[in-house]
Write a protein that holds these residues in place. Sequence first.
Motif, PDB file in Angstrom:
ATOM      1  N   ALA A 247      25.945 -27.414  24.965  1.00 58.57           N
ATOM      2  CA  ALA A 247      25.846 -28.810  24.539  1.00 58.57           C
ATOM      3  C   ALA A 247      25.618 -29.727  25.738  1.00 58.57           C
ATOM      4  N   VAL A 248      26.304 -29.452  26.837  1.00 61.40           N
ATOM      5  CA  VAL A 248      26.121 -30.265  28.047  1.00 61.40           C
ATOM      6  C   VAL A 248      24.683 -30.144  28.529  1.00 61.40           C
ATOM      7  N   ARG A 279      40.885 -25.952  28.467  1.00 59.88           N
ATOM      8  CA  ARG A 279      40.324 -24.880  29.277  1.00 59.88           C
ATOM      9  C   ARG A 279      40.593 -25.128  30.746  1.00 59.88           C
ATOM     10  N   PRO A 280      40.645 -24.070  31.566  1.00 60.80           N
ATOM     11  CA  PRO A 280      40.789 -24.265  33.010  1.00 60.80           C
ATOM     12  C   PRO A 280      39.656 -25.144  33.547  1.00 60.80           C
ATOM     13  N   GLY A 281      40.018 -26.106  34.357  1.00 61.85           N
ATOM     14  CA  GLY A 281      39.023 -27.004  34.923  1.00 61.85           C
ATOM     15  C   GLY A 281      38.789 -28.262  34.119  1.00 61.85           C
ATOM     16  N   ALA A 282      39.470 -28.400  32.979  1.00 65.80           N
ATOM     17  CA  ALA A 282      39.242 -29.568  32.117  1.00 65.80           C
ATOM     18  C   ALA A 282      39.592 -30.866  32.836  1.00 65.80           C
ATOM     19  N   ARG A 283      40.674 -30.859  33.586  1.00 65.87           N
ATOM     20  CA  ARG A 283      41.075 -32.081  34.289  1.00 65.87           C
ATOM     21  C   ARG A 283      40.040 -32.456  35.354  1.00 65.87           C
ATOM     22  N   ALA A 284      39.536 -31.467  36.090  1.00 68.43           N
ATOM     23  CA  ALA A 284      38.523 -31.739  37.103  1.00 68.43           C
ATOM     24  C   ALA A 284      37.235 -32.240  36.455  1.00 68.43           C
ATOM     25  N   TRP A 285      36.884 -31.668  35.303  1.00 67.78           N
ATOM     26  CA  TRP A 285      35.706 -32.121  34.558  1.00 67.78           C
ATOM     27  C   TRP A 285      35.834 -33.599  34.197  1.00 67.78           C
ATOM     28  N   ARG A 286      36.985 -33.972  33.655  1.00 64.63           N
ATOM     29  CA  ARG A 286      37.193 -35.374  33.270  1.00 64.63           C
ATOM     30  C   ARG A 286      37.129 -36.286  34.497  1.00 64.63           C
ATOM     31  N   ASN A 299      23.395 -39.875  38.015  1.00 65.79           N
ATOM     32  CA  ASN A 299      22.494 -39.485  36.942  1.00 65.79           C
ATOM     33  C   ASN A 299      22.916 -38.132  36.368  1.00 65.79           C
ATOM     34  N   SER A 300      22.006 -37.481  35.683  1.00 65.44           N
ATOM     35  CA  SER A 300      22.361 -36.232  35.019  1.00 65.44           C
ATOM     36  C   SER A 300      22.716 -35.129  35.998  1.00 65.44           C
ATOM     37  N   THR A 305      26.284 -30.801  37.979  1.00 63.22           N
ATOM     38  CA  THR A 305      27.177 -30.272  39.009  1.00 63.22           C
ATOM     39  C   THR A 305      28.576 -30.034  38.458  1.00 63.22           C
ATOM     40  N   ALA A 306      29.069 -30.977  37.657  1.00 58.82           N
ATOM     41  CA  ALA A 306      30.391 -30.816  37.052  1.00 58.82           C
ATOM     42  C   ALA A 306      30.419 -29.608  36.133  1.00 58.82           C
ATOM     43  N   LEU A 307      29.333 -29.381  35.410  1.00 63.62           N
ATOM     44  CA  LEU A 307      29.246 -28.215  34.533  1.00 63.62           C
ATOM     45  C   LEU A 307      29.242 -26.929  35.349  1.00 63.62           C
TER      46      LEU A 307
END
Length: 320
Positions: A247-248, A279-286, A299-300, A305-307
């Motif tokens: 989806a990302v 999921r692991p990494g959810a906090r870093a993603w946010r 930008n995208s 990079t976050a993905l």
Amino acid sequence: MMDWTDRHCRFLHRQLSQHTLLYTEMVTAPALVRGGALHLLDYNADEHPVALQLGGSDPAELAEATRIGAEAGYDEINLNVGCPSDRVQSGCFGAVLMRDPALVARCVRAMQAASPVEITVKCRIGVDDQIPQETLPEFLSQMVGAGIERVAIHARMAWLQGLSPKENRDIPPLDYDLVQQMKGLFPNLHISINGGITTLAQANGFLDAGLDGVMVGRAAYHTPADVLCEADAQIYGATTVSRPEDAVRAMLPYIDAHLDNGGRLNQITRHMMGLFAGRPGARAWRRQLSEGAAKTGANSEMVRTALEDIEALAGTLQEV
């Protein structure tokens, strides 16, 4: 879901589920008819099936708003008679209309006359000092008499005096049994249940009990992957399950197009915060999305990079 399920949110959710019916945030009929705020109807063709949710209490004005919405291509027009927001009360629409089912019936008749698109209603089980076991059947009876074939019922009372809109989403107790009783009283009426539903297992339980549909709001927003990724398989019999990672990736060109048209990155990324919840990494993603979207020139690629970071973490965990 005002200020939540805008067009960017809906486009994201469509990447997770191809079959669920998506609803707009509530758009007021006066904003469309008197205010000319037609930008509120903007959506991407990939969002179908998508329903326009209207708020209002004037039959003529709602009829005109319905005509405008139908011409915009929406698959359904829903009249919201369940929102307890103070903004809604001050305009004499939303849950306060539960007190006047005859007026609601006049509204939906006018809306039906204005458009071939199906008109539906979303309501509460009652408001304030009403006795829902008495007033809800009367309300539904008048809706059926007006030609309504589908309703969504939020299984809580709305306390318009004494509780804030936020408190109205949590404090009044849920009465799922009453909603299920309505199916017995109105077997030919398509009834969807709403309120406090957080998992597909709950949704399947209501469907197995004989209800026709399940509307999920806050859980679908805050933990969209948990609710939507397996919805097509579990509810609609699809053979595939979606992934938030895919989806990302599908959102990246959409983000680029939005930015090219002068939009802001956080208008989209604010809806993506909960994609990896639990999921692991959810906090870093946010954090990456929250902080990154505010940077000049973001930008995208920032999202990509976050993905990659969260996928790398998942790969590391699998190796261990």
